[in-house]
Every structure is written in C-alpha cells, then in structure tokens.
Design an enzyme around this catalytic site. Structure first.
Site, PDB file in Angstrom:
ATOM      1  N   LYS A 176      -5.832   8.168   1.475  1.00  0.00           N
ATOM      2  CA  LYS A 176      -7.141   8.809   1.431  1.00  0.00           C
ATOM      3  C   LYS A 176      -6.978  10.243   1.875  1.00  0.00           C
ATOM      4  O   LYS A 176      -7.325  11.210   1.290  1.00  0.00           O
ATOM      5  CB  LYS A 176      -8.175   7.936   2.003  1.00  0.00           C
ATOM      6  CG  LYS A 176      -8.319   6.651   1.568  1.00  0.00           C
ATOM      7  CD  LYS A 176      -9.419   5.824   2.367  1.00  0.00           C
ATOM      8  CE  LYS A 176      -9.023   5.373   3.514  1.00  0.00           C
ATOM      9  NZ  LYS A 176      -7.803   4.507   3.660  1.00  0.00           N
ATOM     10  N   THR A 177      -6.257  10.405   3.317  1.00  0.00           N
ATOM     11  CA  THR A 177      -6.330  11.567   3.837  1.00  0.00           C
ATOM     12  C   THR A 177      -5.272  12.556   2.964  1.00  0.00           C
ATOM     13  O   THR A 177      -5.616  13.763   2.853  1.00  0.00           O
ATOM     14  CB  THR A 177      -5.626  11.433   5.134  1.00  0.00           C
ATOM     15  OG1 THR A 177      -6.347  10.624   6.048  1.00  0.00           O
ATOM     16  CG2 THR A 177      -5.457  12.728   6.025  1.00  0.00           C
ATOM     17  N   ASP A 183     -13.115  11.146   8.603  1.00  0.00           N
ATOM     18  CA  ASP A 183     -12.130   9.915   8.550  1.00  0.00           C
ATOM     19  C   ASP A 183     -13.228   9.045   9.291  1.00  0.00           C
ATOM     20  O   ASP A 183     -13.801   9.293  10.030  1.00  0.00           O
ATOM     21  CB  ASP A 183     -10.912  10.083   9.040  1.00  0.00           C
ATOM     22  CG  ASP A 183      -9.901   8.847   8.904  1.00  0.00           C
ATOM     23  OD1 ASP A 183     -10.029   8.201   7.814  1.00  0.00           O
ATOM     24  OD2 ASP A 183      -8.769   8.777   9.538  1.00  0.00           O
ATOM     25  N   THR A 220     -12.237   2.498   5.208  1.00  0.00           N
ATOM     26  CA  THR A 220     -11.658   1.291   4.988  1.00  0.00           C
ATOM     27  C   THR A 220     -12.785   0.264   4.844  1.00  0.00           C
ATOM     28  O   THR A 220     -12.493  -0.894   4.443  1.00  0.00           O
ATOM     29  CB  THR A 220     -10.709   0.809   6.080  1.00  0.00           C
ATOM     30  OG1 THR A 220     -11.616   0.805   7.487  1.00  0.00           O
ATOM     31  CG2 THR A 220      -9.602   1.715   6.587  1.00  0.00           C
ATOM     32  N   ARG A 277       2.419   4.606   3.358  1.00  0.00           N
ATOM     33  CA  ARG A 277       2.510   4.816   4.743  1.00  0.00           C
ATOM     34  C   ARG A 277       3.490   3.937   5.357  1.00  0.00           C
ATOM     35  O   ARG A 277       4.496   4.190   6.039  1.00  0.00           O
ATOM     36  CB  ARG A 277       1.446   4.900   5.489  1.00  0.00           C
ATOM     37  CG  ARG A 277       1.418   5.236   6.995  1.00  0.00           C
ATOM     38  CD  ARG A 277       0.278   4.916   7.830  1.00  0.00           C
ATOM     39  NE  ARG A 277      -1.249   5.733   7.212  1.00  0.00           N
ATOM     40  CZ  ARG A 277      -2.050   5.618   7.627  1.00  0.00           C
ATOM     41  NH1 ARG A 277      -2.718   4.603   8.166  1.00  0.00           N
ATOM     42  NH2 ARG A 277      -3.160   6.431   7.249  1.00  0.00           N
TER      43      ARG A 277
END
Length: 340
Positions: free
Chosen positions: A68-69, A113, A162, A221
């Site tokens: 997402k980031t 975020d 999330t 990640r």
C-alpha cells in the site's frame, strides 16, 4: 546501554532502512503483482495528467506488507508530484492536519497510513478538505466566533488501512478510487526474490528462490526480510545462496514450509489444546496467547484463513482439518458450524 553498542545498532537499522528503500519499486512497470490494480491505475493516472487535474482520492486496504505504501510512492512519482506522509494515530489535533494540508502544492499526494485509527474529530475536519478543498477555520470565541473557509491546493488523499470495515461510511464514500491488494502468488514472489537479489548483488540458485518464496506468506515485505536473513547465513558460510543454505536460515528463523512462524503455530496450537479446536472468540484467544486482538485479526488470521488452516464461524474461530494435519495432530471431530 553501552555507547558503542547503541551506535552499532543505530547503524544497523539505518543500513536495513537503506536496503529496504533500494528494493522499493519506483514505477508501476517495476511493481510486481497486483496486475489488475496496476492496469486501472495506469488509466486513472494518464487521464488525470491529460486533464491536468489531481488524481481522485484513493483508499487501499489489505493485510500488512502487500504494497500500500509502495504503491502510494509510485503514484506520486508517476504523477510528478510530492508525497506527504503521516498516520491516523499521529493526527490528534486539527492544527496538525491544517499545517500539513496548507503546505501541500497543487496535485500533491497526502498519504495517511492506518487511516481507520484517525480520531473522529479529525475525520469530520477533513471532509470539506476532501470535497471542496477548503478548511473550516474558527475565528474568535463565544457568540462572536465565525467560521472562515480557507482554500487549500487541490490534492489527492491516499488512505491505507488493514481494516476497511472500521472506516465510517461517510469517510469511505468520499474516496473515488478503492483498491484491494491480494496476497501474492508463488510466481510473483519468485520474481520479487530474483529482482531483490539482483539489486543486492547476490548470487542465488533457482531452487533457493522458490524455497524463500514458498515461506513468505504471500507477502513482499516478508519475502525481502527472509531474503536478507538468508543472505546473512550465505555470507558467513562464504557461498552462493542455494537451497540448503536457505533451509538452514529459514529453519533458524522457525519459519516452516508453509510460511508459518512460531507465533502462527502457537496460535493454532492454543485453539486446539485450550479450546478443543474451537470455536473460540477472538477476545478469549487474545487472552490465551497474550496477544493483541488487532494483531491477531490483522497479522495472523488472514494468512491462516487463506491457507485453510483456520476458519471463522458464526460462533468463533476454529482450526480446520488441514490445520490439524499441518500441526501433526490427529483430527478428532468434524466442525459443523456454518462458516461466515
């Protein structure tokens, strides 16, 4: 803590951050996976640039670590604008939000975020900024107070969460673009391993690539984190990364062949041993394993459910027959609860 030790740990963290940033893709073409989402965003970005307008507000939701980031960074770069980042919990005062928004330039990206954790008073304050690109500033006090609408540059708000279900309806409805990021398939994860190892100038065998990808929980990640730890073992052994080295390193991390770590197995075992396989409510489970409810629902559950090791029923969480098999425990009963 010893000063030299503190400096070494700080240096190590900076090095890790530097590596992480170097692995972050810079364009949509470099971004591996999420193909449908990438294709529609190419259209949205080109259309906005053609009209010389700011991109519509975007909301990304997914489990942690799926990009997402990174996608927000890419959108800013593709649009040729600046990116300002913050998080929902950090926005505690209206003045904080006003300062950030008034410092934006035309078309800039404003990224929040964990937007589901933004205080309600801030959420209400951001509505006119999203819709009319104006901030309501109260001047004076008491009966003489008045509201002045302060114009701000037309910007794009990108929210990441999330837990999309925790967003209020009015906030969710103000996003013109909503995108869900899925767990990555094996082929895409293998491509990420190869790309990252090339960036870090690491020699790696094909079977080692697959071994790391298989144990990464479908998450970029995590695949990069595991790759860096496998690299550490290979450097100490003075050899190229092969399957044997990968298995030794991942074994030391207690990551099994399905990508489950020690905590995943502890959670499944707790349901089996303490609650007879379930069903059990998440609050009771949280107490039993001394873990935060949000961490269970955001970090552990999505992948365990995707694997079919756990299920959510109308009475609580259960471990499935596949989950018992993975733990090496005999399946004693058939769960007849209707799945949610």
């Amino acid at each position: 803590m010893d000063e030299n030790k503190r400096i070494l740990e700080s240096s190590k963290l900076m090095e890790e951050e530097k590596i992480e940033n170097s692995l972050r893709p810079q364009t949509l073409d470099d971004f591996i996976g999420q193909n449908k989402l990438k294709e529609i965003f190419k259209i949205y970005i080109e259309a906005a640039k053609k009209r010389k307008e700011a991109l519509d507000h975007c909301l990304f939701y997914s489990p942690p670590g799926l990009g997402k980031t990174t996608l927000s960074h890419i959108i800013a770069k593709e649009m040729g604008v600046n990116l300002t980042m913050t998080s929902g919990p950090a926005l505690t005062q209206k003045a904080d939000l006003a300062t950030l928004l008034t410092n934006l330039r035309e078309g800039d990206i404003f990224f929040i975020d964990e937007i589901h954790r933004m205080p309600y008073i801030i959420e209400e304050y951001i509505y006119p900024a999203m819709e009319d690109f104006k901030l309501d500033i109260i001047i004076g006090q008491g009966p003489s107070a008045k509201v002045v609408k302060l114009p701000i540059p037309r910007f794009t708000l990108i929210g990441a969460t999330t837990r999309a279900g925790l967003l209020s309806g009015p906030l969710r409805d103000r996003f013109g673009i909503i995108g869900h990021l899925d767990f990555y398939n094996l082929d895409d994860l293998m491509l990420i391993v190869r790309r990252s190892s090339a960036i870090m100038n690491m020699g790696i065998d094909d079977d080692a690539v697959k071994e790391i990808a298989l144990r990464s929980r479908g998450t970029p990640r995590i695949v990069n984190r595991l790759l860096r730890r496998v690299r550490d073992f290979a450097e100490i052994k003075g050899c190229r990364i092969n399957k044997e080295i990968a298995q030794i390193a991942l074994g030391a991390l207690e990551v099994d062949n399905a990508g489950l770590d020690k905590m995943d197995r502890y959670l499944l075992n707790a349901i089996v041993s303490k609650f007879n396989g379930g069903p059990v409510g998440v609050d009771s489970l949280s107490i039993a394993i001394s873990e935060d409810v949000d961490t269970i629902t955001d970090v552990y559950e999505p992948y365990l459910i995707q694997l079919g090791f756990m299920a959510r029923t109308n009475r609580g969480r259960i471990v499935t027959e596949a989950g018992y098999k993975h733990l090496g425990i005999k399946y004693k009963k058939e769960i007849k609860n209707e799945l949610l």
